[in-house]
Design an enzyme around this catalytic site. Sequence first.
Site, PDB file in Angstrom:
ATOM      1  N   GLY A 112      -7.213  -7.340  -6.479  1.00  0.00           N
ATOM      2  CA  GLY A 112      -6.686  -6.820  -7.737  1.00  0.00           C
ATOM      3  C   GLY A 112      -7.075  -7.724  -8.893  1.00  0.00           C
TER       4      GLY A 112
ATOM      5  N   CYS B 209      -8.494 -11.304  -1.133  1.00  0.00           N
ATOM      6  CA  CYS B 209      -8.559 -11.735  -2.532  1.00  0.00           C
ATOM      7  C   CYS B 209      -7.150 -11.840  -3.129  1.00  0.00           C
ATOM      8  CB  CYS B 209      -9.479 -10.807  -3.324  1.00  0.00           C
ATOM      9  SG  CYS B 209     -10.014 -11.491  -4.918  1.00  0.00           S
ATOM     10  N   TYR B 210      -6.778 -10.963  -4.073  1.00  0.00           N
ATOM     11  CA  TYR B 210      -5.414 -10.988  -4.615  1.00  0.00           C
ATOM     12  C   TYR B 210      -4.394 -10.853  -3.487  1.00  0.00           C
ATOM     13  CZ  TYR B 210      -1.335  -9.793  -7.492  1.00  0.00           C
ATOM     14  OH  TYR B 210      -0.092  -9.777  -8.082  1.00  0.00           O
TER      15      TYR B 210
ATOM     16  N   HIS C 270     -14.405 -10.714  -0.246  1.00  0.00           N
ATOM     17  CA  HIS C 270     -14.237  -9.270  -0.029  1.00  0.00           C
ATOM     18  C   HIS C 270     -15.070  -8.818   1.175  1.00  0.00           C
ATOM     19  CE1 HIS C 270     -11.979  -8.007  -3.668  1.00  0.00           C
ATOM     20  NE2 HIS C 270     -12.488  -9.131  -4.156  1.00  0.00           N
TER      21      HIS C 270
ATOM     22  N   GLU D 177     -14.947  -5.963   2.554  1.00  0.00           N
ATOM     23  CA  GLU D 177     -15.184  -4.516   2.504  1.00  0.00           C
ATOM     24  C   GLU D 177     -16.495  -4.146   1.838  1.00  0.00           C
ATOM     25  OE1 GLU D 177     -12.408  -5.282  -1.108  1.00  0.00           O
ATOM     26  OE2 GLU D 177     -13.024  -6.260   0.763  1.00  0.00           O
TER      27      GLU D 177
ATOM     28  N   GLY E  45     -21.692  22.924  -3.173  1.00  0.00           N
ATOM     29  CA  GLY E  45     -21.678  21.507  -2.853  1.00  0.00           C
ATOM     30  C   GLY E  45     -21.107  21.268  -1.472  1.00  0.00           C
TER      31      GLY E  45
ATOM     32  N   ASP F 298     -18.479  19.498  -0.372  1.00  0.00           N
ATOM     33  CA  ASP F 298     -17.034  19.560  -0.156  1.00  0.00           C
ATOM     34  C   ASP F 298     -16.518  20.991  -0.059  1.00  0.00           C
ATOM     35  OD1 ASP F 298     -17.153  16.804  -0.338  1.00  0.00           O
ATOM     36  OD2 ASP F 298     -16.615  16.762  -2.452  1.00  0.00           O
ATOM     37  N   SER F 299     -16.883  21.831  -1.039  1.00  0.00           N
ATOM     38  CA  SER F 299     -16.385  23.214  -1.003  1.00  0.00           C
ATOM     39  C   SER F 299     -17.004  23.986   0.159  1.00  0.00           C
ATOM     40  CB  SER F 299     -16.659  23.933  -2.326  1.00  0.00           C
ATOM     41  OG  SER F 299     -18.035  24.146  -2.532  1.00  0.00           O
ATOM     42  N   SER F 300     -18.252  23.663   0.523  1.00  0.00           N
ATOM     43  CA  SER F 300     -18.904  24.356   1.636  1.00  0.00           C
ATOM     44  C   SER F 300     -18.232  24.040   2.961  1.00  0.00           C
ATOM     45  CB  SER F 300     -20.388  23.973   1.702  1.00  0.00           C
ATOM     46  OG  SER F 300     -21.070  24.400   0.539  1.00  0.00           O
TER      47      SER F 300
ATOM     48  N   LYS G  69     -16.223  11.163   1.932  1.00  0.00           N
ATOM     49  CA  LYS G  69     -17.429  11.995   1.872  1.00  0.00           C
ATOM     50  C   LYS G  69     -18.232  11.938   3.171  1.00  0.00           C
ATOM     51  CE  LYS G  69     -19.214  13.778  -1.434  1.00  0.00           C
ATOM     52  NZ  LYS G  69     -19.155  15.158  -1.960  1.00  0.00           N
TER      53      LYS G  69
END
Length: 524
Positions: free
Chosen positions: A53, A79-80, A174, A176, A230, A232-234, A374
């Site tokens: 953060g 980190c934070y 970090h 990640e 796209g 996501d909608s597909s 995603k």
Amino acid sequence: MDKVLILDFGSQVTQLIARRVREAHVYSEIHPFDVSIEFIRNFNPKAIILSGGPNSVYESDYQATPELFTLGVPVLGICYGMQWMAQALGGKVESGHVREFGYAAIRARGHSALFRDIQDRCNEEGHGLLDVWMSHGDKVTALPEGFKLIASNDACPIAAMADEARRFYAVQFHPEVTHTKQGTAIISRFVLEIAGAQPSWVMKDYIETAVARIREQVGSDEVILGLSGGVDSSVAAALIHRAIGDQLTCVFVDHGLLRYREAEQVMDMFAGNLGVKVIHVHAAADFMKHLAGVSDPEQKRKIIGREFVEVFQRESAKLPKAKWLAQGTIYPDVIESAGAKTGKAHTIKSHHNVGGLPDTLHLQLLEPLRELFKDEVRELGVELGLPHHMVYRHPFPGPGLGVRVLGEVKAEYVELLQRADAIFIEELRNSRNAEGKSWYELTSQAFAVFLPVKSVGVMGDGRTYDYVVALRAVVTSDFMTAHWAELPYDLLGRVSNRIINEVRGINRVVYDVSGKPPATIEWE
């Protein structure tokens, strides 16, 4: 199913923590740092991770409940998160005289379960070193009782600490981000071995759960979905259709700002091959009329979003039996929306379709992908039988080519761009490197941009005065930072030659060699 709880203290890369945990096939969720101890107990986490953060722990009200340390659950502070853990458990945090932003090398010290057999290289004395990414000004200067030092460097004498009896670990760097080379291994070690979480988060099993949940939620009602073409909608459409069949009706709004022949491809895929009910709305003229004379990118985004809503409302009014509105909302949208509501996250970029459609539709919301990132959505799409080439297409902005035509959007500009872009993508798909991989696979996102300027050229014996397109291709793992793709010169030359010869109205092609930062991936 085992779950990991991530408490977010406002880091811009908290989402990456959740993704790394999911990559270990363990389910994770991000929640604000100040959730109650009752919430944490009810969540029943197998482990807790405290994010980074932007604040100073000794002067900020960004404080989680210290009762989480009494639950007997392993905790990893980043980190934070490390600094808050140290302060909450009796250690000391101070402002550092030397700040660290970017690459750093740390030495692993003392035997710890977190770093055992994990290193990038050794120094001359044979000590194991890790190449990590730091981003901090403050640092822990005194360990809490029961903790030992497990990593350090000259700038940060306490770069990681551990109370292994209670399974509490903390790192100042970090893990990640991809810049920390062993970051994935460190997070997997914590989640799978130290916390003992079972890797049971698998897409094939998720389909059965999601289908059952949709059927229970919807019952015999009908559902409408705005199909954009796209990913996501597909995938949402394919999943909902798997669950309820003809109870789903998709509305595909063709606003004239799609990729070359995309409308035909979408209709062929869903209506032709999958048997999904799709209403095809031809709305290009309406969108172009409202975009006329508008050159500001944000204004263009708002107009496109507004017009989409109006068209969708008109069409949905023709489906009175529909009780549910389905959307391809994914987990990053959920996280960003929650952050915006609480004021505990910074808005980097607005998306025209985040936040759903107006309440005047009087429909209940169905969001079957809201738990997924995603990459998980793509994996789900393949499991559902969607073509690999469609599911793994490069990202495409919500406003479509409206933000890839710089300045005012005109139909003639869009047509030129569609054809130039199609040539670029075709050549990327057909061209391969020495290992046999296509350059489309090797790039994370590639597209053409229409520049509203003309340049002098010569074709045959005649002078031309035509438009310019820019090619953009980037390589990135998270889209937060990106490097321009070093495409072969012969490939770029072939693309340029084809565009200039085949697209009448374009006489110059340039290549964008800007990274992110300082540039963004899209031009608008």
